[in-house]
Design a protein around this motif. Structure first.
Motif, mmCIF file in Angstrom:
data_model
loop_
_atom_site.group_PDB
_atom_site.id
_atom_site.type_symbol
_atom_site.label_atom_id
_atom_site.label_comp_id
_atom_site.label_asym_id
_atom_site.label_seq_id
_atom_site.Cartn_x
_atom_site.Cartn_y
_atom_site.Cartn_z
ATOM 1 N N VAL A 105 54.739 32.514 30.880
ATOM 2 C CA VAL A 105 54.988 33.533 31.909
ATOM 3 C C VAL A 105 53.838 34.539 31.900
ATOM 4 C CG1 VAL A 105 56.475 35.491 32.520
ATOM 5 C CG2 VAL A 105 57.494 33.289 31.916
ATOM 6 N N TRP A 106 53.446 34.925 30.685
ATOM 7 C CA TRP A 106 52.356 35.888 30.507
ATOM 8 C C TRP A 106 51.066 35.366 31.160
ATOM 9 C CZ3 TRP A 106 52.276 40.772 29.132
ATOM 10 C CH2 TRP A 106 51.075 41.358 28.763
ATOM 11 N N ARG A 107 50.783 34.075 30.925
ATOM 12 C CA ARG A 107 49.580 33.466 31.490
ATOM 13 C C ARG A 107 49.670 33.428 33.026
ATOM 14 N NH1 ARG A 107 49.571 28.307 29.001
ATOM 15 N NH2 ARG A 107 50.374 29.312 27.140
ATOM 16 N N THR A 108 50.856 33.090 33.521
ATOM 17 C CA THR A 108 51.048 33.033 34.973
ATOM 18 C C THR A 108 50.768 34.389 35.611
ATOM 19 O OG1 THR A 108 52.782 31.428 34.542
ATOM 20 C CG2 THR A 108 52.654 32.305 36.784
ATOM 21 N N TRP A 109 51.288 35.466 34.945
ATOM 22 C CA TRP A 109 51.015 36.816 35.462
ATOM 23 C C TRP A 109 49.519 37.067 35.524
ATOM 24 C CZ3 TRP A 109 55.124 39.761 32.084
ATOM 25 C CH2 TRP A 109 56.379 39.632 32.691
ATOM 26 N N GLY A 110 48.835 36.658 34.421
ATOM 27 C CA GLY A 110 47.384 36.833 34.353
ATOM 28 C C GLY A 110 46.700 36.168 35.537
ATOM 29 N N ASN A 111 47.097 34.938 35.828
ATOM 30 C CA ASN A 111 46.508 34.207 36.963
ATOM 31 C C ASN A 111 46.780 34.923 38.280
ATOM 32 O OD1 ASN A 111 45.465 32.226 35.364
ATOM 33 N ND2 ASN A 111 47.255 30.879 35.570
ATOM 34 N N LEU A 112 48.063 35.347 38.438
ATOM 35 C CA LEU A 112 48.445 36.012 39.699
ATOM 36 C C LEU A 112 47.626 37.283 39.913
ATOM 37 C CD1 LEU A 112 52.331 35.613 39.731
ATOM 38 C CD2 LEU A 112 50.727 34.593 41.346
ATOM 39 N N ILE A 113 47.400 37.999 38.812
ATOM 40 C CA ILE A 113 46.633 39.245 38.922
ATOM 41 C C ILE A 113 45.172 38.922 39.207
ATOM 42 C CG2 ILE A 113 45.787 41.270 37.648
ATOM 43 C CD1 ILE A 113 48.531 41.245 36.188
ATOM 44 N N ALA A 114 44.650 37.910 38.513
ATOM 45 C CA ALA A 114 43.238 37.552 38.658
ATOM 46 C C ALA A 114 42.912 37.145 40.097
ATOM 47 C CB ALA A 114 42.879 36.425 37.693
ATOM 48 N N THR A 115 43.830 36.377 40.706
ATOM 49 C CA THR A 115 43.561 35.923 42.077
ATOM 50 C C THR A 115 43.935 36.987 43.107
ATOM 51 O OG1 THR A 115 45.745 34.936 42.191
ATOM 52 C CG2 THR A 115 43.943 33.488 41.521
ATOM 53 N N GLY A 116 44.559 38.081 42.652
ATOM 54 C CA GLY A 116 44.946 39.142 43.587
ATOM 55 C C GLY A 116 46.232 38.825 44.338
ATOM 56 N N GLU A 117 46.812 37.649 44.055
ATOM 57 C CA GLU A 117 48.028 37.227 44.771
ATOM 58 C C GLU A 117 49.222 38.143 44.482
ATOM 59 O OE1 GLU A 117 49.212 32.834 45.179
ATOM 60 O OE2 GLU A 117 47.686 32.919 43.617
ATOM 61 N N LEU A 118 49.299 38.592 43.212
ATOM 62 C CA LEU A 118 50.471 39.367 42.782
ATOM 63 C C LEU A 118 50.737 40.549 43.709
ATOM 64 C CD1 LEU A 118 52.667 39.808 40.616
ATOM 65 C CD2 LEU A 118 51.073 41.353 39.494
ATOM 66 N N TRP A 119 49.647 41.288 44.029
ATOM 67 C CA TRP A 119 49.828 42.498 44.832
ATOM 68 C C TRP A 119 50.297 42.160 46.239
ATOM 69 C CZ3 TRP A 119 50.330 45.445 41.161
ATOM 70 C CH2 TRP A 119 49.510 45.373 40.039
ATOM 71 N N LEU A 120 49.763 41.071 46.781
ATOM 72 C CA LEU A 120 50.183 40.639 48.115
ATOM 73 C C LEU A 120 51.692 40.385 48.138
ATOM 74 C CD1 LEU A 120 49.618 39.417 51.018
ATOM 75 C CD2 LEU A 120 49.508 37.204 49.845
ATOM 76 N N HIS A 121 52.164 39.560 47.182
ATOM 77 C CA HIS A 121 53.579 39.190 47.174
ATOM 78 C C HIS A 121 54.472 40.385 46.853
ATOM 79 C CE1 HIS A 121 52.594 35.054 47.805
ATOM 80 N NE2 HIS A 121 51.785 35.034 46.757
ATOM 81 N N LEU A 122 54.013 41.158 45.861
ATOM 82 C CA LEU A 122 54.786 42.331 45.448
ATOM 83 C C LEU A 122 54.917 43.312 46.615
ATOM 84 C CD1 LEU A 122 56.097 43.433 42.919
ATOM 85 C CD2 LEU A 122 53.988 44.641 42.388
ATOM 86 N N TRP A 123 53.799 43.620 47.251
ATOM 87 C CA TRP A 123 53.786 44.588 48.341
ATOM 88 C C TRP A 123 54.630 44.094 49.510
ATOM 89 C CZ3 TRP A 123 53.866 49.113 49.997
ATOM 90 C CH2 TRP A 123 53.578 49.413 51.340
#
Lengths: 255, 269
Positions: free
Chosen positions: B62-80
Motif C-alpha cells: 500500500v505504501w509503495r502504491t501511494w508513492g507511485n500515485l504521488i510520483a505520477t501526480g495522480e493522487l491529487w487529481l483523484h483526491l481533489w
C-alpha cells in the motif's frame, strides 16, 4: 376617563366534538394607572380573556377600547408578559431587552435610551453583556419586564407571570415588579390563580365564574396607601379579602 | 477550576486531576497502539504467507502504491475530484434542503400534502435512481454531484423541519405579542434556535454526500477515489483498492472534523 374598556366580550371556539363557550359577556373598565387582578377557577378562560385583550385572538363578539379607540389585532399600546421569561439564550441581556423594539421596528435613539435608563434603574446594567443562563430567575423575569416596558406600552398584561418561579423568588419578584410598575405608572391587568398575589398587588380584584367565564364580582381592595405586596400580607384586612375571594371561587360560592 | 481559599489546589483536587490526565493518555496510547499493532500484524501475516497479499494486499505494498500515485501526480487529481464533488453535493444538499424545510415550515398545508412523498423518498435507496440521473443530466461530474445531492437532500429537509418544529412555542408566542411577522419569527426565533439541528444535519450530510459521490463514481467516472477503487478491482490491483480505501477513510474523517470545527467556531456545542 377610563383608559381601557372591555365591552361585552364573548368567546367560543370550535373543537372536534362541538362548540366550546369560553367567555360569557364580560364587561369592565380600567382607569389609567390602575392595577387590576383577575382570579377565577382553574380552566375558566382567564388566559383566553388576556389573549383577546392582547389582540392575539379575535373575540366572537364584543369590543375592546383603549383610550376610546378600538383594539384590533396586536396593538403597540399593549404589552403582554407570559408565564415564562422566554429570554432567548443566544442573545445577551441587552439584545434580549431590545427584541421587542426590534420586532416592532422601533430601534431609534430614543427607545435605545429608554432601554438603557430602564436597565440602569432596575439593576441590570452591569449584566447587559451576560447571557440569560448566567442570571438568577428573578433577574431574568426583570429583564423580560424591561423588554416589554422598553416598547412603552400604556397597558401591561401579566399572564401568570410569576408562576414559573420558586416561592422565595416569586415573593421577591412580585415586590420588585410592583415597585417598577407603580413607578412607571403602567396600567396593569394581571391574571393569576394565586389569591394572595391577586390581593397583594391589585387595586381591585375581578373574580370570574367557572367556564364559560363571566364576571362574578369586582372587589375593590383597600389596604391603605404606601403598601407593598409583601408588607400588606400582615394587614388584618388581607385575610378578610382572602376568605371572601376563596368563598366566591368555590362552585355556588355565594352561599 | 475549583480552588480553595489560598488559591492553591488541594491535594485531593491534584490527585483527581492527575488521575484524569493519566486515563486520557492511557486511552490515546491504546488507540494508537492498536492501530500500529494491526498494521504490523497485517504485514507480518502477509510476509509469512498466512494471508494472501494478492487479495488482501499488505501495508508495505500500500505504501509503495501511494508513492507511485504521488510520483505520477495522480493522487491529487483523484483526491481533489472526490473532495470537490463531495463538497459540491454537500453544499447543494444543505442549501436546497434548508430551503425546502423553510417552505414546509412556512406552509402547513404544503407540509401535510408532501408528507407521504417525503416518507417514500426518504426510505427509497437513492442509488436505485442512478440510471435515471445519468440519463437526465448525462454521464459525468454532474451525475455524481446529483447523486450526492439526492442522498443528502431528504435527510436535510426532515432534520431541519424537525428542528424548526421543536422551537419553543412560548418563545414564538412571546414574539407574537410584539406583533412579529412570520418572517421575523423565523429569522429571530425559529432559525437561531435550530442551529443545533443545522449542525447535526451538516455532520450527517457530509458523510452521506461522500456515500453519494463514491456510488456515483462507481457508476460513471474517469477520476476520483471511487473510480480508483472500481478500476483497481477490475484489473485485480488490490493494492490500489486498499490504498484508495484508506485514503477515503482519512478524507471522510477530515471532512467530519471540518464540520465539527465549523460548529465550534459558531460557538455551538
Amino acid at each position: 376617563m377610563n383608559l381601557l374598556e372591555i365591552q361585552d366580550i364573548t368567546e367560543s371556539y370550535q373543537a372536534e366534538n362541538g362548540e366550546i363557550a369560553a367567555l360569557d359577556h364580560i364587561s369592565f373598565t380600567m382607569e389609567r394607572g390602575e392595577f387590576l387582578s383577575i382570579v377565577g377557577p382553574s380552566g375558566c378562560g382567564k388566559s383566553t380573556l388576556l389573549s383577546i385583550i392582547a389582540g392575539l385572538l379575535p373575540p366572537s363578539s364584543g369590543r375592546i377600547l383603549l383610550d376610546g379607540r378600538e383594539v384590533t389585532g396586536v396593538d403597540p399600546r399593549i404589552g403582554y408578559m407570559l408565564q415564562k421569561d422566554n429570554l432567548l439564550e443566544w442573545r445577551t441581556i441587552w439584545k434580549n431587552v431590545l427584541l421587542g423594539l426590534e420586532l416592532r421596528r422601533r430601534l431609534d435613539e430614543e427607545s435605545l435610551d429608554r432601554a438603557r435608563v430602564l436597565l440602569r434603574s432596575y439593576g441590570l446594567w452591569e449584566f447587559r453583556e451576560k447571557y440569560p443562563s448566567q442570571l438568577s430567575g428573578g433577574m431574568r423575569q426583570r429583564a423580560a419586564l424591561i423588554r416589554t416596558l422598553a416598547t412603552s406600552p400604556e397597558v401591561l398584561l401579566l399572564d401568570e407571570a410569576f408562576s414559573a418561579l420558586d416561592y422565595q423568588t416569586r415573593l421577591e419578584v412580585t415586590d420588585d415588579v410592583y415597585r417598577i410598575l407603580r413607578r412607571e405608572e403602567i396600567t396593569t391587568l394581571m391574571v393569576t390563580h394565586d389569591i394572595p398575589e391577586s390581593i397583594s398587588m391589585g387595586d381591585r380584584v375581578l373574580i370570574l365564574t367557572g367556564r364559560p367565564a363571566g364576571v362574578r364580582e369586582l372587589l375593590p381592595i383597600d389596604l391603605g396607601p404606601g403598601r407593598t405586596p409583601l408588607s400588606c400580607r400582615d394587614d388584618p384586612r388581607f385575610s378578610r379579602y382572602f376568605n371572601h375571594i376563596w368563598k366566591e371561587l368555590k362552585p355556588n360560592g355565594t352561599q | 477550576m475549583e480552588r480553595n481559599e489560598t488559591g492553591a489546589l488541594s491535594p485531593q483536587r491534584r490527585e483527581y486531576l492527575r488521575r484524569r490526565e493519566r486515563r486520557r493518555r492511557q486511552i490515546l496510547a491504546w488507540q494508537w497502539g492498536l492501530l500500529i499493532a494491526l498494521v504490523a500484524l497485517w504485514e507480518l501475516l502477509a510476509r509469512a504467507g498466512v494471508i494472501d497479499s494478492f487479495i488482501l494486499s499488505q501495508p508495505s505494498r500500500v505504501w509503495r502504491t501511494w508513492g507511485n500515485l504521488i510520483a505520477t501526480g495522480e493522487l491529487w487529481l483523484h483526491l481533489w475530484t472526490t473532495v470537490y464533488e463531495t463538497l459540491a453535493g454537500f453544499l447543494l444538499g444543505v442549501l436546497f434542503g434548508v430551503g425546502l424545510a423553510i417552505l414546509l415550515w412556512w406552509s402547513d398545508f404544503v407540509a401535510k400534502v408532501s408528507e407521504p412523498y417525503l416518507v417514500v423518498l426518504n426510505s427509497l435507496p437513492k442509488i436505485a435512481l442512478g440510471p435515471v440521473i445519468i440519463i437526465l443530466v448525462g454521464a459525468g461530474t454532474k451525475a455524481i454531484v446529483f447523486m450526492a445531492l439526492a442522498i443528502s437532500l431528504i435527510v436535510t429537509v426532515l432534520e431541519m423541519l424537525g428542528g424548526f418544529r421543536r422551537t419553543d412555542p412560548d418563545a414564538i408566542r412571546m414574539a407574537r405579542t410584539f406583533g412579529a411577522t412570520k418572517a421575523q419569527i423565523f429569522r429571530k426565533i425559529v432559525f437561531p434556535s435550530s442551529l443545533g439541528a443545522l449542525f447535526g444535519s451538516l455532520k450527517i450530510n457530509i458523510g452521506l454526500s461522500l456515500v453519494g459521490v463514491i456510488a456515483g463514481e462507481f457508476l460513471v467516472s474517469k477520476a476520483g477515489l471511487g473510480y480508483l477503487i472500481v478500476y483497481g478491482g477490475q484489473v485485480f490491483k488490490l493494492d490500489l483498492v486498499m490504498a484508495s480505501v484508506i485514503i477515503l477513510s482519512a478524507v471522510a474523517a477530515l471532512m467530519y472534523q471540518g464540520v465539527a470545527l465549523l460548529q465550534k467556531l459558531a460557538g455551538h456545542h
